[in-house]
Design a protein around this motif. Structure first.
Motif, PDB file in Angstrom:
ATOM      1  N   VAL A 101       0.847  -1.197   0.000  1.00 24.28           N
ATOM      2  CA  VAL A 101       0.000   0.000   0.000  1.00 24.28           C
ATOM      3  C   VAL A 101       0.879   1.243   0.000  1.00 24.28           C
ATOM      4  N   LEU A 102       0.487   2.226  -0.800  1.00 23.13           N
ATOM      5  CA  LEU A 102       1.161   3.520  -0.830  1.00 23.13           C
ATOM      6  C   LEU A 102       0.186   4.577  -0.341  1.00 23.13           C
ATOM      7  N   GLU A 103       0.645   5.391   0.615  1.00 20.69           N
ATOM      8  CA  GLU A 103      -0.159   6.493   1.133  1.00 20.69           C
ATOM      9  C   GLU A 103       0.577   7.800   0.847  1.00 20.69           C
ATOM     10  N   LEU A 104      -0.077   8.704   0.137  1.00 20.85           N
ATOM     11  CA  LEU A 104       0.496  10.017  -0.159  1.00 20.85           C
ATOM     12  C   LEU A 104      -0.232  11.049   0.690  1.00 20.85           C
ATOM     13  N   GLY A 105       0.436  11.559   1.709  1.00 18.22           N
ATOM     14  CA  GLY A 105      -0.178  12.486   2.657  1.00 18.22           C
ATOM     15  C   GLY A 105      -0.477  11.775   3.954  1.00 18.22           C
ATOM     16  N   MET A 106       0.395  11.962   4.944  1.00 19.17           N
ATOM     17  CA  MET A 106       0.288  11.200   6.192  1.00 19.17           C
ATOM     18  C   MET A 106      -0.602  11.882   7.230  1.00 19.17           C
ATOM     19  N   HIS A 107      -0.549  13.209   7.269  1.00 21.28           N
ATOM     20  CA  HIS A 107      -1.301  13.981   8.242  1.00 21.28           C
ATOM     21  C   HIS A 107      -0.970  13.511   9.672  1.00 21.28           C
ATOM     22  N   SER A 158       8.704  15.256  -0.971  1.00 23.08           N
ATOM     23  CA  SER A 158       7.539  15.491  -1.818  1.00 23.08           C
ATOM     24  C   SER A 158       7.198  14.192  -2.543  1.00 23.08           C
ATOM     25  N   SER A 159       5.955  14.086  -2.975  1.00 21.32           N
ATOM     26  CA  SER A 159       5.556  12.886  -3.714  1.00 21.32           C
ATOM     27  C   SER A 159       6.332  12.786  -5.025  1.00 21.32           C
ATOM     28  N   ALA A 160       6.612  13.916  -5.661  1.00 20.80           N
ATOM     29  CA  ALA A 160       7.360  13.906  -6.926  1.00 20.80           C
ATOM     30  C   ALA A 160       8.756  13.338  -6.733  1.00 20.80           C
ATOM     31  N   GLU A 161       9.385  13.631  -5.598  1.00 21.47           N
ATOM     32  CA  GLU A 161      10.717  13.108  -5.311  1.00 21.47           C
ATOM     33  C   GLU A 161      10.661  11.647  -4.881  1.00 21.47           C
ATOM     34  N   ALA A 162       9.611  11.273  -4.170  1.00 25.51           N
ATOM     35  CA  ALA A 162       9.534   9.925  -3.610  1.00 25.51           C
ATOM     36  C   ALA A 162       9.194   8.865  -4.649  1.00 25.51           C
ATOM     37  N   ILE A 163       8.273   9.181  -5.547  1.00 25.95           N
ATOM     38  CA  ILE A 163       7.743   8.155  -6.451  1.00 25.95           C
ATOM     39  C   ILE A 163       8.835   7.446  -7.268  1.00 25.95           C
ATOM     40  N   PRO A 164       9.808   8.164  -7.845  1.00 29.44           N
ATOM     41  CA  PRO A 164      10.843   7.441  -8.611  1.00 29.44           C
ATOM     42  C   PRO A 164      11.705   6.499  -7.781  1.00 29.44           C
ATOM     43  N   SER A 190      -4.152  19.070  -6.288  1.00 32.42           N
ATOM     44  CA  SER A 190      -3.561  19.506  -7.553  1.00 32.42           C
ATOM     45  C   SER A 190      -2.444  18.569  -7.998  1.00 32.42           C
ATOM     46  N   LEU A 191      -1.962  17.712  -7.083  1.00 35.24           N
ATOM     47  CA  LEU A 191      -0.894  16.771  -7.406  1.00 35.24           C
ATOM     48  C   LEU A 191      -1.424  15.380  -7.755  1.00 35.24           C
ATOM     49  N   TYR A 192      -2.719  15.180  -7.646  1.00 31.40           N
ATOM     50  CA  TYR A 192      -3.268  13.846  -7.886  1.00 31.40           C
ATOM     51  C   TYR A 192      -2.948  13.349  -9.299  1.00 31.40           C
ATOM     52  N   LEU A 193      -3.205  14.184 -10.304  1.00 34.84           N
ATOM     53  CA  LEU A 193      -2.925  13.749 -11.676  1.00 34.84           C
ATOM     54  C   LEU A 193      -1.430  13.605 -11.940  1.00 34.84           C
ATOM     55  N   PRO A 194      -0.577  14.587 -11.608  1.00 39.60           N
ATOM     56  CA  PRO A 194       0.865  14.404 -11.835  1.00 39.60           C
ATOM     57  C   PRO A 194       1.412  13.160 -11.141  1.00 39.60           C
ATOM     58  N   ASP A 195       0.926  12.878  -9.935  1.00 34.43           N
ATOM     59  CA  ASP A 195       1.434  11.715  -9.215  1.00 34.43           C
ATOM     60  C   ASP A 195       0.913  10.411  -9.816  1.00 34.43           C
ATOM     61  N   LEU A 196      -0.322  10.405 -10.282  1.00 33.43           N
ATOM     62  CA  LEU A 196      -0.832   9.208 -10.949  1.00 33.43           C
ATOM     63  C   LEU A 196      -0.043   8.935 -12.223  1.00 33.43           C
ATOM     64  N   LEU A 197       0.256   9.981 -12.980  1.00 33.48           N
ATOM     65  CA  LEU A 197       1.062   9.821 -14.191  1.00 33.48           C
ATOM     66  C   LEU A 197       2.458   9.297 -13.861  1.00 33.48           C
ATOM     67  N   ALA A 198       3.025   9.793 -12.754  1.00 35.23           N
ATOM     68  CA  ALA A 198       4.351   9.329 -12.340  1.00 35.23           C
ATOM     69  C   ALA A 198       4.309   7.863 -11.925  1.00 35.23           C
ATOM     70  N   LEU A 199       3.257   7.448 -11.237  1.00 30.68           N
ATOM     71  CA  LEU A 199       3.114   6.047 -10.833  1.00 30.68           C
ATOM     72  C   LEU A 199       2.977   5.148 -12.066  1.00 30.68           C
ATOM     73  N   LEU A 224     -12.048  17.658  -9.415  1.00 31.68           N
ATOM     74  CA  LEU A 224     -11.024  16.708  -9.845  1.00 31.68           C
ATOM     75  C   LEU A 224     -11.089  16.504 -11.356  1.00 31.68           C
ATOM     76  N   THR A 225     -11.402  17.563 -12.056  1.00 32.71           N
ATOM     77  CA  THR A 225     -11.659  17.471 -13.503  1.00 32.71           C
ATOM     78  C   THR A 225     -10.494  16.871 -14.267  1.00 32.71           C
ATOM     79  N   GLU A 226      -9.263  17.312 -13.957  1.00 35.25           N
ATOM     80  CA  GLU A 226      -8.100  16.880 -14.735  1.00 35.25           C
ATOM     81  C   GLU A 226      -7.851  15.382 -14.587  1.00 35.25           C
ATOM     82  N   ILE A 227      -7.839  14.902 -13.360  1.00 26.33           N
ATOM     83  CA  ILE A 227      -7.543  13.476 -13.170  1.00 26.33           C
ATOM     84  C   ILE A 227      -8.695  12.617 -13.686  1.00 26.33           C
ATOM     85  N   LEU A 228      -9.925  13.090 -13.556  1.00 25.89           N
ATOM     86  CA  LEU A 228     -11.059  12.330 -14.087  1.00 25.89           C
ATOM     87  C   LEU A 228     -11.015  12.289 -15.611  1.00 25.89           C
TER      88      LEU A 228
END
Length: 261
Positions: A101-107, A158-164, A190-199, A224-228
């Motif tokens: 499981v991957l969780e982006l955003g721990m809070h 950041s998620s962008a740094e972590a995903i690779p 706003s990072l949902y689509l960029p991160d999905l593309l990176a995954l 969520l228009t862009e990712i949808l």
């Protein structure tokens, strides 16, 4: 004096540029201020939540940790997803039965604890949190709930740094090409689509099937228009499994392995 002499001929151009871009500059400053305020409020909120849960829960008892989170959220603002979203999350985890499981955003660590308690003994959670303070406090809550470091990994970036870098955490000694079975996105929408593309690019979504959960706390599904749009443009790989008031589940499966659901 010489600076004034040089500047006078340029004055019309300076006025024109400042007039043209002042709206953009003002908008940029507004976004920066809003981000700073959100960050400050988030840190204060997470500190307060952590202090309450740490002092009131029974250490080593996962149910006590979650109940204490919910008790705090009843009377205080909290960034934890809460029992309503939590129960919906539990339902997905029980159905998908993920092992990675991957969780982006721990809070506050609330969703991390809910996820870990339903994973199999060999299951593993990787959670990514940008803020070092929040990552440290969230990790401490996971340990307070009784989980061990062998069951999870907290990445402070950041998620962008972590995903690779995530491929190295997916059981490299077993030589498996499988990716994550479940991805929870609960960070910046706003990072949902960029991160999905990176995954996708890093081939980190399990080709045999991966559920991706999109949390929208204050956003509406139409935000969520862009990712949808991306999901609907790839019907051979994606489908929307469920849409709730606060969470959307999408299902990914590589075209060559896809079966009717």
């Amino acid at each position: 004096m010489w600076l004034m002499v040089v500047s006078v001929p340029l004055l019309p151009a300076i006025i024109m540029v400042s007039t043209r871009y002042r709206v953009k500059v003002a908008a940029l400053c507004h976004r920066a201020l809003a981000w700073a305020l959100r960050t400050l409020r988030g840190r204060v909120c997470v500190r307060s939540t952590h202090a309450f849960v740490f002092s009131k829960c029974t250490h080593g008892k996962v149910d006590s940790v979650l109940e204490t989170f919910d008790l705090y959220a009843d009377t205080h603002p909290s960034f934890s997803i809460g029992p309503q979203i939590g129960e919906a999350l539990d339902e997905v985890v029980r159905r998908v039965r993920p092992s990675r499981v991957l969780e982006l955003g721990m809070h506050c660590g609330y969703s991390s604890v809910r996820l870990l308690r339903l994973l199999p003994p060999a299951g593993r959670l990787i959670t990514v949190e940008l803020d070092p303070l929040i990552a440290d406090l969230g990790e401490e809550i996971i340990l307070v709930a009784g989980f061990k470091h062998s069951q999870f990994q907290v990445l402070t970036s950041s998620s962008a740094e972590a995903i690779p870098t995530l491929r190295s955490f997916l059981e490299p000694d077993r030589g498996t090409s499988e990716g994550f079975n479940l991805v929870l996105m609960d960070h910046d929408p706003s990072l949902y689509l960029p991160d999905l593309l990176a995954l996708e690019r890093e081939e980190l979504l399990s080709p045999s099937g991966c559920s991706v959960l999109l949390i929208y706390r204050n956003q509406r599904p139409e935000d969520l228009t862009e990712i949808l749009g991306h999901i609907r443009a790839k019907p051979d790989c994606y489908c929307i499994t469920s849409e709730l008031q606060f969470m959307m589940e999408i299902f990914y499966q590589k075209e060559s392995t896809r079966v009717d659901r």
